[in-house]
Design a protein around this motif. Structure first.
Motif, mmCIF file in Angstrom:
data_model
loop_
_atom_site.group_PDB
_atom_site.id
_atom_site.type_symbol
_atom_site.label_atom_id
_atom_site.label_comp_id
_atom_site.label_asym_id
_atom_site.label_seq_id
_atom_site.Cartn_x
_atom_site.Cartn_y
_atom_site.Cartn_z
ATOM 1 N N GLU A 162 0.844 -1.189 0.000
ATOM 2 C CA GLU A 162 0.000 0.000 0.000
ATOM 3 C C GLU A 162 0.881 1.242 0.000
ATOM 4 O OE1 GLU A 162 -3.572 0.986 0.144
ATOM 5 O OE2 GLU A 162 -2.263 2.668 -0.298
ATOM 6 N N ASN A 163 0.834 1.983 -1.090
ATOM 7 C CA ASN A 163 1.724 3.127 -1.228
ATOM 8 C C ASN A 163 1.232 4.401 -0.549
ATOM 9 O OD1 ASN A 163 3.956 2.118 -2.640
ATOM 10 N ND2 ASN A 163 2.811 2.125 -4.557
ATOM 11 N N ALA A 164 0.052 4.354 0.030
ATOM 12 C CA ALA A 164 -0.509 5.583 0.588
ATOM 13 C C ALA A 164 0.222 6.037 1.846
ATOM 14 C CB ALA A 164 -1.992 5.385 0.887
ATOM 15 N N ALA A 165 0.809 5.100 2.589
ATOM 16 C CA ALA A 165 1.500 5.478 3.823
ATOM 17 C C ALA A 165 2.842 4.777 3.904
ATOM 18 C CB ALA A 165 0.637 5.121 5.036
ATOM 19 N N ASN A 166 3.894 5.557 4.029
ATOM 20 C CA ASN A 166 5.247 4.997 4.110
ATOM 21 C C ASN A 166 5.869 5.324 5.464
ATOM 22 O OD1 ASN A 166 5.016 4.167 1.446
ATOM 23 N ND2 ASN A 166 5.940 6.046 0.646
ATOM 24 N N TYR A 167 6.829 4.521 5.849
ATOM 25 C CA TYR A 167 7.590 4.860 7.051
ATOM 26 C C TYR A 167 9.015 5.231 6.630
ATOM 27 C CZ TYR A 167 9.344 0.039 6.657
ATOM 28 O OH TYR A 167 9.910 -1.124 6.210
ATOM 29 N N PRO B 38 9.598 -2.244 0.837
ATOM 30 C CA PRO B 38 10.648 -1.808 1.769
ATOM 31 C C PRO B 38 10.283 -0.613 2.640
ATOM 32 C CG PRO B 38 11.201 -1.191 -0.481
ATOM 33 C CD PRO B 38 9.973 -2.052 -0.561
ATOM 34 N N ASN B 39 9.337 0.203 2.255
ATOM 35 C CA ASN B 39 9.014 1.345 3.111
ATOM 36 C C ASN B 39 7.518 1.571 3.301
ATOM 37 O OD1 ASN B 39 8.651 2.119 0.472
ATOM 38 N ND2 ASN B 39 9.332 4.228 0.787
ATOM 39 N N GLN B 40 6.723 0.602 2.903
ATOM 40 C CA GLN B 40 5.277 0.762 3.042
ATOM 41 C C GLN B 40 4.810 0.267 4.409
ATOM 42 O OE1 GLN B 40 6.769 -0.346 0.300
ATOM 43 N NE2 GLN B 40 5.862 0.640 -1.483
ATOM 44 N N LYS B 41 3.891 1.014 4.983
ATOM 45 C CA LYS B 41 3.383 0.627 6.303
ATOM 46 C C LYS B 41 2.427 -0.565 6.214
ATOM 47 C CE LYS B 41 3.761 4.938 8.870
ATOM 48 N NZ LYS B 41 3.031 5.985 9.609
HETATM 49 C C1 LIG Z 1 5.656 5.527 -0.768
HETATM 50 O O1 LIG Z 1 6.799 4.926 -1.366
HETATM 51 C C2 LIG Z 1 6.590 4.464 -2.696
HETATM 52 C C3 LIG Z 1 7.869 3.858 -3.221
HETATM 53 O O2 LIG Z 1 8.436 3.048 -2.286
HETATM 54 C C4 LIG Z 1 6.167 5.619 -3.586
HETATM 55 O O3 LIG Z 1 5.872 5.114 -4.877
HETATM 56 C C5 LIG Z 1 4.931 6.282 -3.010
HETATM 57 O O4 LIG Z 1 4.584 7.414 -3.771
HETATM 58 C C6 LIG Z 1 5.184 6.710 -1.573
HETATM 59 N N1 LIG Z 1 3.947 7.238 -1.019
HETATM 60 C C7 LIG Z 1 3.873 8.424 -0.438
HETATM 61 C C8 LIG Z 1 2.535 8.809 0.088
HETATM 62 O O5 LIG Z 1 4.835 9.157 -0.332
#
Ligand SMILES: *[C@@H]1O[C@H](CO)[C@@H](O)[C@H](O)[C@H]1NC(C)=O
Ligand SMILES: *[C@@H]1O[C@H](CO)[C@@H](O)[C@H](O)[C@H]1NC(C)=O
Ligand SMILES: *[C@@H]1O[C@H](CO)[C@@H](O)[C@H](O)[C@H]1NC(C)=O
Ligand SMILES: *[C@@H]1O[C@H](CO)[C@@H](O)[C@H](O)[C@H]1NC(C)=O
Ligand SMILES: *[C@@H]1O[C@H](CO)[C@@H](O)[C@H](O)[C@H]1NC(C)=O
Ligand SMILES: *[C@@H]1O[C@H](CO)[C@@H](O)[C@H](O)[C@H]1NC(C)=O
Length: 294
Positions: free
Chosen positions: A39-44, A112-115
């Motif tokens: 899920e790309n909406a929230a990253n850590y 790798p960085n998605q919550k």
């Molecule tokens: C989260 O990270 C992904 C790539 O790892 C990126 O495509 C995506 O836009 C990022 N989402 C936000 C909300 O920054």
């Protein structure tokens, strides 16, 4: 939006379609997961509290209910990681655990960085999220796989498949709070046999399980009309049918004994972005615990 994952074709020997009810860009699975989703909406960010909580997620594997269902929330406030894992109801505990360990390592690599992420194997699924998982029937996407081959007599095939799936749905839903799984078979056209398996996340109520499966099974006509095999993977329920036995019949009726009383896992100090040396470390810890189960 339909995506034909041609590279999976050979491996699965079937067509795989992934349909996302979600407007973020889906990531296609490598052959090892049947399917996965980040899920790309929230990253850590690196070294965040969320990441540290994810790094200790192997503690999830001590929470077996003991029918192959695992759930754990770890961390505080908006850094909480909610995690759920479920193995197919006919899978042995040690096979299940191996599947889950592999899922966690792989999912961390792929997302790798998605919550929030979810990965499906044949034998197990693993999901984690910063959001509530259990108690939410929010449907983000589903995956379905269809055998490209049609039954000879589609009407009679569907006439046998429908009641089988309905029966299995009823049986799995009535399975109680620990295990919602059913597998069985019926006679199809021309002395063939149709094998089916359905399962819900055990935490669902009987009614939610029924409606999750009903919704999925109702799509058979549209998605699989007359195909000799098919399956749907949803976060809360799943079904599969084939014209061969694909499940473990002996295990399907064996009830596991008392819950294993496992000591807490020594938390692996996983660096950002797990790599193979970490996964080996994880397995060393967990394989020891697996031995103590037997
Ligand atoms: C989260 O990270 C992904 C790539 O790892 C990126 O495509 C995506 O836009 C990022 N989402 C936000 C909300 O920054
Ligand atoms: C997370 O929680 C902290 C402290 O409770 C708060 O300051 C912060 O705004 C929260 N972040 C988000 C994204 O909700
Ligand atoms: C199927 O069940 C048998 C007997 O319990 C077991 O030995 C075997 O490992 C099981 N297979 C899987 C994939 O779990
Ligand atoms: C559902 O459960 C009933 C009662 O245990 C059993 O007789 C029936 O065969 C089951 N149905 C299937 C399709 O396995
Ligand atoms: C998830 O785990 C908690 C304890 O950590 C337990 O109270 C809860 O009942 C579990 N949920 C389900 C659906 O099993
Ligand atoms: C894997 O992680 C270990 C420990 O952090 C590190 O020493 C090693 O270089 C990493 N290997 C790869 C291939 O990234």
């Amino acid at each position: 939006m339909f995506i034909l994952a041609g590279n999976l074709l050979l491996w699965l020997l079937s067509f795989m379609f992934i349909y996302f009810i979600h407007n973020t860009t889906p990531t296609l699975a490598q052959p090892d997961f049947l399917s996965y989703y980040c899920e790309n909406a929230a990253n850590y960010s690196v070294n965040s509290a969320y990441q540290q909580n994810l790094n200790s997620l192997s503690a999830l594997f001590t929470t077996n209910n003991p029918y192959g269902f695992y759930n754990l929330s770890t961390g505080q406030g908006n850094n909480t990681v909610n995690s759920v894992a479920l193995c197919r109801g006919d899978i042995n505990p040690d096979v299940c655990l191996r599947c889950l360990i592999d899922s966690l390592v792989k999912l961390r690599q792929l997302c790798p960085n998605q919550k929030e992420a979810i990965g499906y194997y044949d034998y197990c699924m693993l999901r984690y999220s910063n959001d509530v998982i259990l108690g939410s029937i929010r449907l983000k996407f589903y995956v379905y796989l269809a055998n490209p081959q049609n039954a000879m007599d589609i009407d009679r095939f569907n006439g046998a498949l429908g009641p089988l799936m309905k029966d299995l749905r009823v049986n799995a839903s009535a399975g109680g709070p620990l295990r919602k799984f059913a597998s069985g078979s019926t006679t199809g056209p021309d002395f063939s046999t149709i094998y089916g398996l359905v399962q819900c996340t055990p935490g669902l109520s009987e009614l939610d399980c029924v409606s999750c499966l009903e919704d999925a099974i109702n799509r058979i006509a549209q998605l699989f009309n007359g195909k000799i095999g098919g399956r749907m993977l949803l976060p809360m329920c799943t079904f599969r049918y084939e014209n061969y036995r694909f499940f473990n019949q002996s295990a399907a009726v064996i009830q596991p004994s008392a819950p294993p009383n496992l000591p807490p896992i020594a938390r692996p100090s996983a660096p950002p972005g797990m790599n193979l040396s970490v996964s080996t470390q994880l397995c060393v810890n967990l394989c020891l615990i697996m031995k103590s189960i037997n």
